[in-house]
Design an enzyme around this catalytic site. Structure first.
Site, short mmCIF file in Angstrom:
data_model
loop_
_atom_site.label_atom_id
_atom_site.label_comp_id
_atom_site.label_asym_id
_atom_site.label_seq_id
_atom_site.Cartn_x
_atom_site.Cartn_y
_atom_site.Cartn_z
CB SER A 120 -0.93 0.00 1.23
OG SER A 120 -0.17 -0.17 2.41
CG HIS A 141 -2.93 -0.60 -2.80
ND1 HIS A 141 -3.20 0.73 -2.52
CD2 HIS A 141 -3.17 -1.28 -1.64
CE1 HIS A 141 -3.59 0.84 -1.26
NE2 HIS A 141 -3.58 -0.36 -0.71
CD GLU A 153 -3.75 3.46 -5.14
OE1 GLU A 153 -3.62 4.67 -5.29
OE2 GLU A 153 -3.27 2.85 -4.17
CG ASN A 191 -2.90 3.95 1.74
OD1 ASN A 191 -3.98 4.13 2.29
ND2 ASN A 191 -2.46 2.74 1.45
#
Length: 292
Positions: A120, A141, A153, A191
């Site tokens: 992540s 991800h 992702e 993130n």
């Protein structure tokens, strides 16, 4: 484009079992591996429970549950995982652990096997450099919980070739996911935006601006977030939040990414959130209660 028929997942925790779940449901043969038989068994139990719950809600049929479960097998060693068409690492968010996994796979990899990490936040380029096939390495991800969240992702390292990227996008979409391309910078897109918000909420608590309840209520009702940032941090895992903040702080050298000391203290105490029974809330009773 490379054809994906079989998928190996390394890591049978919440993320790894979720990835195995959606792959099997989409028709892929899946091998699930972890450090012990107990962890693999727990992952398989979690998958069966979640599939059954989906069927109970009418999202899938009982026949689909049976078919998906029949496609998932336990893999005692990495040797079996290494010869699948796509091997996905879904271990803890620790760069050394992830690199060790890819090194252990190396001697056993099939010629055409693609490698992916569910990291992540960690550099795909750095992880790929530990393998013999950086051009066949990609970041995938998945969001937590994997069976429910629609986004994946897709992150290319500097050496990732076009075929690998296109195969990864096609694969993720075959799982019913929407993909977004993220460049290989610390924490990618989701993130990079989300975790500093959680860290700032922890600073808000640390500085006495608000209580746990008032901060979460403010963001749920004031920003229409489905979950308050402290509750969300507990759900993600405060150790993971800290790891991502450290990646951002070290990778971008900007003081705005400094992890809040209170976050560090909670992780040092082992109060990691839901999975540990305590974080910013205490989950050991019938109803979560703020710990501050």
């Amino acid at each position: 484009m490379t054809q994906i028929r079989s998928v190996g997942v390394i890591g049978a925790g919440q993320m790894g079992s979720g990835i195995a779940h959606v792959c099997a449901l989409a028709g892929y043969d899946v091998l699930l591996h972890d450090l012990s038989e107990e962890k693999i068994a727990a992952g398989l139990e979690r998958i069966e429970f979640n599939l059954t719950r989906q069927a109970g809600r009418g999202l899938i049929t009982a026949d689909e549950v049976t078919a998906a479960l029949s496609r998932i097998k336990a893999a005692d060693g990495v040797e079996a995982v290494a010869v699948t068409d796509l091997a996905i690492e879904a271990a803890t968010e620790d760069e050394d652990v992830k690199k060790a996994i890819f090194r252990s796979l190396a001697p056993h990899l099939g010629d055409q096997t693609l490698l992916a990490s569910n990291t992540s936040s960690i550099s795909i380029t750095r992880l790929a450099s530990t393998t013999d096939r950086p051009e066949r390495f990609i970041g995938l991800h998945f969001m937590n919980p994997v069976p429910l969240m629609k986004l994946v992702e897709v992150i290319r390292g500097i050496a990732t070739d076009v075929d690998t990227y296109e195969t990864a996008v096609t694969f993720a979409r075959s799982l019913g996911k929407t993909t977004t391309n993220a460049e290989d910078f610390p924490a990618f897109i989701v993130n990079r935006v989300l975790v500093p918000m959680i860290n700032e909420a922890i600073y808000t608590l640390y500085e006495g601006v608000g209580t746990v309840e008032s901060i979460d209520t403010a963001m749920k009702l004031g920003a229409n977030h489905p979950m308050g940032p402290l509750e969300l941090g507990d759900f993600i895992g405060l150790d993971t939040v800290l790891s991502i903040m450290n990646v951002l702080h070290e990778g971008l050298a900007d003081s705005k990414y400094r992890p809040c000391p209170l976050l560090v203290k909670y992780v040092e105490a082992g109060w990691l959130g839901r999975k540990a029974g305590r974080g910013f809330y205490d989950y050991r009773g019938e109803t979560p209660v703020p710990t501050r």
